[in-house]
Design a protein around this motif. Structure first.
Motif, PDB file in Angstrom:
ATOM      1  N   PRO A 139      44.973  24.399  32.337  1.00  0.00           N
ATOM      2  CA  PRO A 139      45.798  25.424  32.994  1.00  0.00           C
ATOM      3  C   PRO A 139      47.298  25.275  32.795  1.00  0.00           C
ATOM      4  CG  PRO A 139      44.838  23.938  34.613  1.00  0.00           C
ATOM      5  CD  PRO A 139      44.163  23.653  33.311  1.00  0.00           C
ATOM      6  N   GLU A 140      47.749  24.099  32.357  1.00  0.00           N
ATOM      7  CA  GLU A 140      49.174  23.893  32.118  1.00  0.00           C
ATOM      8  C   GLU A 140      49.634  24.522  30.802  1.00  0.00           C
ATOM      9  OE1 GLU A 140      51.238  22.545  34.380  1.00  0.00           O
ATOM     10  OE2 GLU A 140      49.464  22.459  35.675  1.00  0.00           O
ATOM     11  N   ILE A 141      48.697  24.864  29.932  1.00  0.00           N
ATOM     12  CA  ILE A 141      49.063  25.489  28.665  1.00  0.00           C
ATOM     13  C   ILE A 141      49.546  26.912  28.943  1.00  0.00           C
ATOM     14  CG2 ILE A 141      48.175  26.339  26.451  1.00  0.00           C
ATOM     15  CD1 ILE A 141      46.284  23.957  26.407  1.00  0.00           C
ATOM     16  N   PRO A 142      50.741  27.276  28.500  1.00  0.00           N
ATOM     17  CA  PRO A 142      51.319  28.588  28.814  1.00  0.00           C
ATOM     18  C   PRO A 142      50.733  29.732  27.986  1.00  0.00           C
ATOM     19  CG  PRO A 142      52.816  27.366  27.424  1.00  0.00           C
ATOM     20  CD  PRO A 142      51.676  26.428  27.737  1.00  0.00           C
ATOM     21  N   ALA A 143      49.449  30.006  28.210  1.00  0.00           N
ATOM     22  CA  ALA A 143      48.776  31.110  27.525  1.00  0.00           C
ATOM     23  C   ALA A 143      47.741  31.699  28.473  1.00  0.00           C
ATOM     24  CB  ALA A 143      48.109  30.615  26.252  1.00  0.00           C
ATOM     25  N   ASN A 144      47.718  33.020  28.571  1.00  0.00           N
ATOM     26  CA  ASN A 144      46.767  33.695  29.456  1.00  0.00           C
ATOM     27  C   ASN A 144      45.805  34.603  28.704  1.00  0.00           C
ATOM     28  OD1 ASN A 144      47.755  32.735  32.109  1.00  0.00           O
ATOM     29  ND2 ASN A 144      49.616  33.853  31.546  1.00  0.00           N
ATOM     30  N   ALA A 151      49.161  32.408  19.144  1.00  0.00           N
ATOM     31  CA  ALA A 151      50.596  32.401  18.827  1.00  0.00           C
ATOM     32  C   ALA A 151      51.222  31.052  19.147  1.00  0.00           C
ATOM     33  CB  ALA A 151      51.298  33.511  19.608  1.00  0.00           C
ATOM     34  N   LEU A 152      50.815  30.454  20.272  1.00  0.00           N
ATOM     35  CA  LEU A 152      51.354  29.168  20.700  1.00  0.00           C
ATOM     36  C   LEU A 152      50.969  28.057  19.734  1.00  0.00           C
ATOM     37  CD1 LEU A 152      52.909  27.825  23.089  1.00  0.00           C
ATOM     38  CD2 LEU A 152      50.667  27.366  24.127  1.00  0.00           C
ATOM     39  N   VAL A 153      49.692  28.038  19.332  1.00  0.00           N
ATOM     40  CA  VAL A 153      49.210  26.995  18.415  1.00  0.00           C
ATOM     41  C   VAL A 153      49.875  27.132  17.048  1.00  0.00           C
ATOM     42  CG1 VAL A 153      47.180  26.055  17.239  1.00  0.00           C
ATOM     43  CG2 VAL A 153      47.010  26.755  19.632  1.00  0.00           C
ATOM     44  N   LYS A 154      50.073  28.358  16.604  1.00  0.00           N
ATOM     45  CA  LYS A 154      50.712  28.579  15.300  1.00  0.00           C
ATOM     46  C   LYS A 154      52.171  28.120  15.294  1.00  0.00           C
ATOM     47  CE  LYS A 154      47.839  32.164  13.257  1.00  0.00           C
ATOM     48  NZ  LYS A 154      47.792  33.530  12.700  1.00  0.00           N
ATOM     49  N   SER A 205      43.533  19.699  24.721  1.00  0.00           N
ATOM     50  CA  SER A 205      44.068  21.013  25.075  1.00  0.00           C
ATOM     51  C   SER A 205      43.028  22.027  25.530  1.00  0.00           C
ATOM     52  CB  SER A 205      44.834  21.606  23.888  1.00  0.00           C
ATOM     53  OG  SER A 205      45.759  20.693  23.364  1.00  0.00           O
ATOM     54  N   MET A 206      41.891  22.072  24.836  1.00  0.00           N
ATOM     55  CA  MET A 206      40.930  23.154  25.082  1.00  0.00           C
ATOM     56  C   MET A 206      39.552  22.761  24.595  1.00  0.00           C
ATOM     57  SD  MET A 206      42.177  25.588  21.919  1.00  0.00           S
ATOM     58  CE  MET A 206      43.881  25.005  22.048  1.00  0.00           C
ATOM     59  N   MET A 207      38.558  23.598  24.886  1.00  0.00           N
ATOM     60  CA  MET A 207      37.219  23.400  24.365  1.00  0.00           C
ATOM     61  C   MET A 207      36.389  24.660  24.554  1.00  0.00           C
ATOM     62  SD  MET A 207      35.252  21.053  27.252  1.00  0.00           S
ATOM     63  CE  MET A 207      33.682  21.064  26.363  1.00  0.00           C
ATOM     64  N   PHE A 208      35.329  24.763  23.792  1.00  0.00           N
ATOM     65  CA  PHE A 208      34.325  25.795  24.017  1.00  0.00           C
ATOM     66  C   PHE A 208      33.197  25.106  24.776  1.00  0.00           C
ATOM     67  CE2 PHE A 208      36.639  27.603  20.498  1.00  0.00           C
ATOM     68  CZ  PHE A 208      36.625  28.968  20.764  1.00  0.00           C
ATOM     69  N   THR A 209      32.828  25.666  25.912  1.00  0.00           N
ATOM     70  CA  THR A 209      31.799  25.044  26.744  1.00  0.00           C
ATOM     71  C   THR A 209      30.820  26.082  27.252  1.00  0.00           C
ATOM     72  OG1 THR A 209      31.399  23.623  28.675  1.00  0.00           O
ATOM     73  CG2 THR A 209      33.138  25.270  28.877  1.00  0.00           C
ATOM     74  N   ASP A 210      29.619  25.632  27.592  1.00  0.00           N
ATOM     75  CA  ASP A 210      28.657  26.551  28.184  1.00  0.00           C
ATOM     76  C   ASP A 210      29.149  26.966  29.565  1.00  0.00           C
ATOM     77  OD1 ASP A 210      27.106  24.550  30.214  1.00  0.00           O
ATOM     78  OD2 ASP A 210      27.525  23.538  28.321  1.00  0.00           O
ATOM     79  N   VAL A 211      28.829  28.190  29.940  1.00  0.00           N
ATOM     80  CA  VAL A 211      29.293  28.736  31.218  1.00  0.00           C
ATOM     81  C   VAL A 211      28.846  27.888  32.415  1.00  0.00           C
ATOM     82  CG1 VAL A 211      29.149  30.723  32.777  1.00  0.00           C
ATOM     83  CG2 VAL A 211      29.549  31.075  30.344  1.00  0.00           C
ATOM     84  N   THR A 222      40.889  24.680  37.864  1.00  0.00           N
ATOM     85  CA  THR A 222      41.264  23.465  37.134  1.00  0.00           C
ATOM     86  C   THR A 222      41.116  23.685  35.627  1.00  0.00           C
ATOM     87  OG1 THR A 222      39.017  22.608  37.451  1.00  0.00           O
ATOM     88  CG2 THR A 222      40.704  21.897  39.020  1.00  0.00           C
ATOM     89  N   LEU A 223      40.540  24.824  35.263  1.00  0.00           N
ATOM     90  CA  LEU A 223      40.454  25.250  33.877  1.00  0.00           C
ATOM     91  C   LEU A 223      40.758  26.743  33.829  1.00  0.00           C
ATOM     92  CD1 LEU A 223      37.210  23.552  32.480  1.00  0.00           C
ATOM     93  CD2 LEU A 223      39.564  23.016  31.833  1.00  0.00           C
ATOM     94  N   LYS A 224      41.240  27.210  32.701  1.00  0.00           N
ATOM     95  CA  LYS A 224      41.536  28.629  32.524  1.00  0.00           C
ATOM     96  C   LYS A 224      40.602  29.176  31.438  1.00  0.00           C
ATOM     97  CE  LYS A 224      45.906  29.421  32.305  1.00  0.00           C
ATOM     98  NZ  LYS A 224      47.286  29.562  31.726  1.00  0.00           N
ATOM     99  N   ALA A 225      39.798  30.192  31.774  1.00  0.00           N
ATOM    100  CA  ALA A 225      38.876  30.800  30.814  1.00  0.00           C
ATOM    101  C   ALA A 225      39.546  31.976  30.126  1.00  0.00           C
ATOM    102  CB  ALA A 225      37.611  31.262  31.517  1.00  0.00           C
TER     103      ALA A 225
END
Length: 328
Positions: A139-144, A151-154, A205-211, A222-225
């Protein structure tokens, strides 16, 4: 010569009787099935999506069969430890495998050394549904949105990382990086729960996870989907866009779940297990509970599951090769 012919007849009769005894014994064993606890082997750790959904179905299955069901989590080696264990277990219906596309669709194209054959070493019993995956970030990553994240990663090549705890996560992450043209470091884990712990803590930073695994943390903020990986929106999280809708065109990764036994599982046991599993999965109350755990539940015949497994090998071959992942 007469004595020899008589001896052969006696030997033949004895052999036939022995074979009949074996067949009768096997039939009697199947007819009384089950008469002791059934172990359900899982390829992921406790707390994973497969684990939480299986525990609900397993409890109902034990009740339906008037026996005890035991969950045995054998995480590691991308599910190969669990798959190999079940492949070598007796085909008597007392050791079953509750697994996903990780072991039976993706591993043949991700692993150089396979210790089992996903088709020849198993007996399909019943598919139980799909476990949609989603992209979650710290959630601290500034992307919604996915667009903002790209754009942020690039702007910061090599700075961001993605975790994985399954083949679906590995392929999803690699596919995202390739389709969006991103420079990110892959951090693999044995299972999703420890990977998610590090994403929540900000170590990854991130991950793909099962719902099922990620939803409680998304609800707790605690996580941003950001998006789901499937071609169509999930019935469980209808407001969350698909990766394709979010701008990553052609992104479509689906994780399935199902029950299998070792090869040559007696037909009557397969039929009995399939009938009970389908009754459970098709109950509205169970479907509602499974939806609450992030699983879209449905089932079918063993023959349908067998055909699906073979189709998915082709699908995942294309996914892995398309993502540019080399066998490890």
């Amino acid at each position: 010569m007469i004595g020899l012919r008589v001896s052969r007849r006696i030997a033949g009769a004895a052999m036939a009787a022995a074979l009949l005894g074996v067949a009768t014994g096997a039939w009697a064993q199947s007819a009384g099935y089950p008469n002791r606890p059934i172990t359900l082997v899982l390829p992921f750790a406790a707390g994973s999506g497969t684990d939480t959904t299986t525990r609900l179905i397993a409890k109902e299955l034990g009740t339906a069969l008037n026996t005890t069901t035991v969950i045995d989590n054998k995480a590691g080696a991308n599910g190969s430890i669990a798959a190999s264990f079940v492949a070598r277990a007796p085909a008597d219906g007392y050791t079953l495998f509750v697994t996903t596309n990780t072991t039976h669709s993706a591993n043949p194209y991700l692993l150089k050394n396979m210790t089992y054959d996903p088709i020849k070493d198993f007996t399909p019993i019943a598919r139980t549904g799909d476990l949609p995956f989603m992209l979650v970030i710290n959630p601290e990553i500034p992307a919604n949105s996915v667009e903002e994240l790209i754009a942020l990663v690039k702007k910061n090549p090599g700075k961001y990382t993605y975790a994985s705890g399954s083949s679906s996560a590995i392929v999803s992450g690699a596919t995202f990086a390739r389709l969006a043209g991103l420079d990110m470091l892959h951090v693999p884990y044995k299972s999703s729960p420890p990977a998610m712990t590090d994403v929540i803590a900000g170590r990854v930073s991130m991950m793909f996870t099962d719902v099922p695994t990620g939803l409680p943390h998304v609800n707790a903020k605690t996580l941003k989907a950001l998006a789901v990986t499937t071609k169509y929106r999930s019935k469980i999280m209808p407001d969350l866009p698909t990766m394709d809708e979010a701008g990553v065109k052609g992104f479509d990764v689906t994780s399935w779940q199902g029950y299998l036994g070792p090869a040559n599982l007696p037909k009557d046991i397969v039929v009995k297990l399939n009938a009970e599993i389908r009754k459970i999965v098709e109950r509205p109350d169970i479907q509602k509970e499974l939806a609450g755990r992030g699983m879209e539940a449905f089932s079918g015949t063993p023959e349908q599951f067998d055909a699906f497994l073979k189709e998915q090998l082709v699908v995942w071959k294309n996914l892995v090769e398309g993502a540019g992942i080399e066998k490890q």
